[in-house]
Design a protein around this motif. Structure first.
Motif, short mmCIF file in Angstrom:
data_model
loop_
_atom_site.label_atom_id
_atom_site.label_comp_id
_atom_site.label_asym_id
_atom_site.label_seq_id
_atom_site.Cartn_x
_atom_site.Cartn_y
_atom_site.Cartn_z
N TYR A 196 -51.18 -0.27 -19.30
CA TYR A 196 -52.61 0.29 -19.51
C TYR A 196 -52.72 0.83 -21.02
O TYR A 196 -53.68 0.24 -21.67
N GLU A 197 -51.46 1.09 -21.69
CA GLU A 197 -51.60 1.80 -23.00
C GLU A 197 -51.86 0.22 -23.85
O GLU A 197 -52.64 0.45 -24.69
N ALA A 218 -54.74 6.27 -20.19
CA ALA A 218 -53.79 5.19 -19.55
C ALA A 218 -53.52 6.25 -18.31
O ALA A 218 -53.32 5.72 -17.21
N ASP A 219 -53.17 7.51 -18.45
CA ASP A 219 -52.66 8.34 -17.45
C ASP A 219 -53.65 8.43 -16.34
O ASP A 219 -53.25 8.55 -15.16
N PHE A 245 -63.02 -0.77 -16.50
CA PHE A 245 -62.46 -1.68 -17.71
C PHE A 245 -62.01 -2.96 -16.83
O PHE A 245 -61.26 -2.78 -15.75
N VAL A 246 -62.25 -4.08 -17.30
CA VAL A 246 -61.86 -5.39 -16.77
C VAL A 246 -60.53 -5.66 -17.38
O VAL A 246 -60.49 -5.77 -18.73
N MET A 247 -59.64 -5.81 -16.42
CA MET A 247 -58.26 -6.19 -16.94
C MET A 247 -57.84 -7.21 -16.52
O MET A 247 -57.02 -7.95 -17.58
N GLU A 248 -58.05 -7.98 -15.56
CA GLU A 248 -57.66 -9.57 -15.28
C GLU A 248 -59.03 -10.02 -14.60
O GLU A 248 -59.79 -9.11 -13.47
N GLY A 249 -59.50 -11.42 -14.60
CA GLY A 249 -60.46 -11.86 -13.92
C GLY A 249 -61.83 -11.94 -14.57
O GLY A 249 -61.92 -11.70 -15.96
#
Length: 345
Positions: A196-197, A218-219, A245-249
């Protein structure tokens, strides 16, 4: 207890802090013990969060068979435990597989102050009192009423039990062994925190945050996975629960006009974010956001959004006029200009 929050030994999450003994000195001693001479145990090596994934996969996965009825009760109990919020589906299922039922009789001591830590406990039912020896007196310092969890501190710090927990009227607990707790809860969460960081360092609006502030974000982030076509935010919804937040996809934004005609506004991939406009303005969701293919998001609940992203809100507010312009263009059937990753619902 959520990841990243201050660890309070054997402490129910909703207990009044004024009724709880101070534990900062205890935690400091535990950290010093780990640094200069950790107590030896069969599981001591399991505390390295940087251990290779291949070694992690090679570790034995514990499975305690359960009936469908037991598993359903276990799931219901564990869904209330914030400590599990950052686990993905596979990790959560591994935890469920490893847990076993522990039935208490009135007066039973579940854990005893000073003992080695063996299990982490989730309460399904029953009342439990927490006792600690202070200045020679065995004092009641907290209690649980049919919900909560306890026992994590000794596992996290490879330390003796900090307090005694006893059953008042009997009840049912679900226990998770030390090995599984460390392998999944401690190590996997540490890896996920670092992931996340790293992700947050590349999110444009968060460039205004200091490093320690991004660490707090992040925590607080929770993972959520969405299947293809799943609606994440519904236009008009007044339930303002998360910022994403979009992280993947990939996600797409669709506006439905007064004639019930749907018009796609834009799409976002990894690094994009959405959901802040409704939270800032305290208004219903402006558009519908759904996943395109399997999509993974990092989410902040409303309280975390308000508490942690204050320094970023001015940047977010600057986009309000841009949002309005995009929506006006779509509503008037004019093609919207390509938007930056900052434009969102």
């Amino acid at each position: 207890m959520s990841s990243g929050s201050k660890v309070n030994f054997e402490q129910p999450e909703e207990e009044d802090d004024e009724d709880m003994p101070e534990d900062e000195e205890f935690l400091r001693r535990m950290r010093e013990k780990q640094k200069y001479g950790r107590r030896k145990s069969v599981s001591a090596e399991g505390y390295d969060p940087d251990k290779d994934d291949e070694d992690d996969d090679a570790e034995e996965r514990i499975v305690n068979p359960k009936s469908d009825e037991q598993r359903n009760r276990l799931i219901a109990a564990c869904q209330k435990v914030l400590l599990f919020n950052r686990l993905d589906k596979d990790q959560f299922n591994q935890v469920l597989d490893a847990m076993f039922e522990h039935v208490c009789q009135p007066g039973d001591s579940v854990i005893n102050e000073g003992d080695d830590g063996d299990n982490f406990y989730v309460i399904e039912s029953g009342n439990y009192d927490v006792y600690k020896v202070i200045n020679g007196d065995n004092l009641k310092v907290a209690s649980y009423d049919n919900k909560g969890s306890f026992g994590e501190l000794a596992l996290m710090y490879n330390a003796p039990r900090a307090a005694t927990v006893s059953s008042v009227d009997g009840g049912t607990l679900w226990a998770l062994d030390r090995q599984t707790y460390v392998r999944i809860i401690v190590r996997a969460n540490a890896k996920k925190r670092r992931m996340y960081e790293q992700f947050l360092q590349n999110v444009h609006i968060l460039q205004t945050l200091e490093e320690f502030e991004r660490q707090k974000v992040a925590d607080a982030m929770e993972p959520k996975e969405f299947e293809d076509g799943e609606i994440i935010i519904q236009q008009g919804d007044t339930k303002l629960d998360y910022f994403y937040f979009v992280m993947e996809g990939e996600v797409k934004y669709v506006l439905t006009d007064d004639d019930d005609v749907e018009k796609e506004i834009k799409r976002d991939t990894a690094g994009g974010y959405f959901g802040e406009l409704a939270l800032i303005q305290d208004k219903p969701r402006a558009v519908t956001v759904s996943s395109v293919g399997v999509t993974k998001c990092g989410c902040l609940d409303v309280q975390a959004f308000e508490r942690l992203l204050g320094p970023c809100k001015e940047i977010m507010k600057r986009n309000v006029d841009l949002y309005a312009k995009e929506l006006e263009q779509v509503s008037s059937k004019q093609p919207a200009e390509a938007s930056s990753p900052e434009t969102s619902n």
